[in-house]
Design a protein around this motif. Structure first.
Motif, short mmCIF file in Angstrom:
data_model
loop_
_atom_site.label_atom_id
_atom_site.label_comp_id
_atom_site.label_asym_id
_atom_site.label_seq_id
_atom_site.Cartn_x
_atom_site.Cartn_y
_atom_site.Cartn_z
N VAL A 63 0.83 -1.20 0.00
CA VAL A 63 0.00 0.00 0.00
C VAL A 63 0.87 1.26 0.00
O VAL A 63 0.47 2.33 0.45
CB VAL A 63 -0.98 0.01 1.19
CG1 VAL A 63 -2.02 -1.09 1.02
CG2 VAL A 63 -0.27 -0.15 2.52
N ALA A 64 2.08 1.11 -0.54
CA ALA A 64 2.96 2.24 -0.85
C ALA A 64 3.32 3.10 0.35
O ALA A 64 3.45 4.30 0.24
CB ALA A 64 2.35 3.10 -1.97
N ARG A 65 3.48 2.45 1.49
CA ARG A 65 4.02 3.11 2.69
C ARG A 65 3.18 4.31 3.14
O ARG A 65 3.71 5.30 3.67
CB ARG A 65 5.46 3.56 2.47
CG ARG A 65 6.38 2.53 1.86
CD ARG A 65 6.70 2.83 0.42
NE ARG A 65 7.61 1.84 -0.14
CZ ARG A 65 8.26 1.98 -1.27
NH1 ARG A 65 8.12 3.07 -1.99
NH2 ARG A 65 9.06 1.05 -1.72
N HIS A 66 1.89 4.26 2.91
CA HIS A 66 1.01 5.38 3.25
C HIS A 66 1.16 5.72 4.73
O HIS A 66 1.14 4.85 5.59
CB HIS A 66 -0.44 5.00 2.93
CG HIS A 66 -1.42 6.10 3.09
ND1 HIS A 66 -1.99 6.40 4.32
CD2 HIS A 66 -1.95 6.99 2.21
CE1 HIS A 66 -2.82 7.41 4.16
NE2 HIS A 66 -2.82 7.79 2.89
N SER A 67 1.30 7.02 5.02
CA SER A 67 1.58 7.42 6.41
C SER A 67 0.42 7.07 7.34
O SER A 67 0.64 6.65 8.49
CB SER A 67 1.86 8.93 6.46
OG SER A 67 0.70 9.69 6.12
N GLY A 68 -0.82 7.23 6.87
CA GLY A 68 -1.96 6.88 7.71
C GLY A 68 -2.02 5.40 8.00
O GLY A 68 -2.44 4.99 9.09
N PHE A 69 -1.62 4.59 7.02
CA PHE A 69 -1.54 3.15 7.22
C PHE A 69 -0.52 2.84 8.31
O PHE A 69 -0.79 2.06 9.23
CB PHE A 69 -1.14 2.48 5.90
CG PHE A 69 -0.99 1.00 5.96
CD1 PHE A 69 -2.10 0.16 5.98
CD2 PHE A 69 0.27 0.41 5.99
CE1 PHE A 69 -1.96 -1.22 6.02
CE2 PHE A 69 0.42 -0.96 6.04
CZ PHE A 69 -0.70 -1.78 6.05
N ALA A 369 0.02 4.93 -8.97
CA ALA A 369 -1.28 5.21 -8.36
C ALA A 369 -1.15 6.14 -7.17
O ALA A 369 -0.07 6.30 -6.59
CB ALA A 369 -1.94 3.91 -7.93
N ASN A 370 -2.27 6.75 -6.80
CA ASN A 370 -2.39 7.43 -5.52
C ASN A 370 -2.75 6.40 -4.45
O ASN A 370 -3.27 5.33 -4.76
CB ASN A 370 -3.50 8.48 -5.57
CG ASN A 370 -3.34 9.47 -6.69
OD1 ASN A 370 -2.43 10.28 -6.68
ND2 ASN A 370 -4.23 9.41 -7.69
N VAL A 371 -2.49 6.74 -3.19
CA VAL A 371 -2.96 5.93 -2.07
C VAL A 371 -3.70 6.86 -1.13
O VAL A 371 -3.17 7.89 -0.71
CB VAL A 371 -1.80 5.22 -1.35
CG1 VAL A 371 -2.35 4.28 -0.29
CG2 VAL A 371 -0.94 4.45 -2.34
N VAL A 372 -4.95 6.49 -0.82
CA VAL A 372 -5.85 7.38 -0.09
C VAL A 372 -6.29 6.72 1.21
O VAL A 372 -6.79 5.58 1.20
CB VAL A 372 -7.09 7.71 -0.94
CG1 VAL A 372 -8.02 8.66 -0.19
CG2 VAL A 372 -6.68 8.32 -2.28
N ILE A 387 -4.05 12.01 0.86
CA ILE A 387 -3.80 11.40 -0.45
C ILE A 387 -2.30 11.48 -0.68
O ILE A 387 -1.70 12.56 -0.61
CB ILE A 387 -4.56 12.15 -1.56
CG1 ILE A 387 -6.07 12.13 -1.29
CG2 ILE A 387 -4.26 11.54 -2.93
CD1 ILE A 387 -6.89 12.98 -2.23
N GLU A 388 -1.68 10.32 -0.93
CA GLU A 388 -0.22 10.28 -0.99
C GLU A 388 0.24 9.54 -2.24
O GLU A 388 -0.52 8.79 -2.88
CB GLU A 388 0.33 9.59 0.27
CG GLU A 388 -0.07 10.31 1.55
CD GLU A 388 0.44 9.65 2.82
OE1 GLU A 388 1.27 8.72 2.73
OE2 GLU A 388 0.02 10.08 3.92
#
Length: 403
Positions: A63-69, A369-372, A387-388
């Motif tokens: 999930v592309a290292r999303h900060s919220g994740f 892609a974006n990761v939301v 959105i990252e």
């Protein structure tokens, strides 16, 4: 294949993502994350692992290292990451998820070792060779640290994905341990491999690979040589459901990735403790030749299953109804995925601007892609957090200015 699981187990998430897209709050070509569910999954996994004496390092690349994740994982009890590469380590570190394991799968480039040793300060650093052990040790010594080193081992008959090969000879592990201990700035801490577990399509179950036996034999040799306090890192197809077997095999470390958003192959076969928490969202662009074309950019489906009839939900309104499912042709891996092609000849009649929702096992970090992040699905008040991009950096969307 995982869209069915999403529809059954997390329909509110699907409908929330579609509504937010129709409101203009989520762009097409986005992996969308249900952060409430991610947090619950992390809690379920970490509590099971702790009871079994397993250290947990989270893999975030899918999930592309999303900060919220990353922050949801911390709230759920997982405070360390396994970084697939330096970009992954930096993104997770920036988000507050410290580096538990670095260098496996991708070795640390020579130009990055000083930064890794002095700034990231990983709990464990995997090396495939004496050359890389020397680099890690020298960087740690320069930073005034002693680095725990894991030796990646292999022997004839072990299973590797093509392009993942490498490691010390398992038969030489005692000598390797002594050589690593002799390096200033290094301490031999244990052994690792990948993959230790794999999904078997024929039996529809997760099975150990020969690599897990290689770890067991190497651990026995180290114990016979007086090295009993060692780490055994055994990643691959983790879920809370398989952790007892992993612990029984002697593992001390596990590294959940797809489990944290409910997308391991086994999640497509049966309902596991972790719930589905990610989807891929697109939008209908135009019509041509009996197809409706939806925007691509993130249409990389991890090929763990044979090719199958890919379906997506297509609608201008929030829906998780199966009547809104349509077949979609995904571009071949040799092509750029500018668009996916939705069959518009059946009962579903896509219109320009319709929301398109897929459920598949992705690898967002290799896409454009974006990761939301979305919070509040569980309370009925879904909101976009950030959105990252694929490096976990905030994206200014919709674009307000070029300056």
């Amino acid at each position: 294949m995982l869209l069915d699981t999403l529809i059954r187990r997390n329909p509110a998430f699907i409908e929330a993502a579609m509504e937010l897209h129709q409101q203009g709050k989520i762009p097409a070509n986005s992996y969308v994350l249900d952060l409430d569910t991610v947090e619950r999954n992390a809690k379920t996994f970490s509590e099971t692992a702790t009871k079994l004496g397993l250290k947990t390092f989270a893999m975030t690349k899918q999930v592309a290292r999303h900060s919220g994740f990353c922050q949801a994982l911390i709230r759920g009890g997982i405070a360390r990451s396994v970084a697939v590469d330096m970009d992954c380590a930096v993104a997770c570190h920036r988000a507050g998820l410290k580096t538990g394991h670095l260098g496996h799968l991708v070795q640390v480039p020579r130009g990055g070792v000083d930064f890794a040793a002095s700034q990231l300060k990983p709990d464990y650093w995997t090396v495939f060779s004496h050359d890389k052990a020397k680099e890690a040790a020298a960087a740690a010594a320069k930073a005034g640290r002693v680095q725990n080193i894991l030796a990646r081992i292999q022997t004839q008959g072990d299973t590797f994905y093509r392009g993942h090969e490498g490691g010390f000879s398992a038969e030489d592990i005692c000598e390797v341990a002594d050589q690593i201990d002799a390096l200033e700035g290094a301490r031999f801490a244990g052994i690792t491999t990948f993959p230790a577990l794999l999904f078997d399509l024929e039996s529809r179950s997760v099975k150990p690979t020969p690599n897990l036996d290689t770890l067991k034999r190497a651990a026995a040799a180290l114990a016979a040589a007086g090295r009993t306090d060692i780490e055994i890192n055994a990643p691959g197809t983790n879920s809370a459901a398989v952790l007892p077997a992993l612990a029984a095999a002697g593992a001390t470390q596990c590294e959940p990735g797809n489990a944290l958003h409910g997308t391991t192959p086994l999640h497509a076969m049966e309902d596991l403790p972790e719930e589905p928490a990610v989807l891929y969202l697109s939008e209908v662009s135009h019509q041509h030749g009996g197809n409706a074309f939806c925007f691509g950019g993130g249409l990389y489906i991890d090929p763990v299953f044979p090719k199958y009839d890919v379906k997506a939900l297509v609608s201008s309104q929030p829906t998780s109804a199966r009547k809104d499912l349509a077949s979609v042709e995904i571009p071949d891996y040799s092509a750029i995925d500018y668009y996916g092609m939705i069959d518009a000849t059946g009962d579903v009649k896509p219109k320009t601007g319709d929301t398109v929702v897929f459920g598949f096992r992705g690898q967002a970090f290799v896409t454009r892609a974006n990761v939301v992040g979305v919070s509040g699905v569980s309370s009925g008040n879904p909101q976009v957090t950030t959105i990252e991009n694929i490096f976990g950096q905030a994206v200014d969307w919709p674009e307000k200015a070029l300056s």
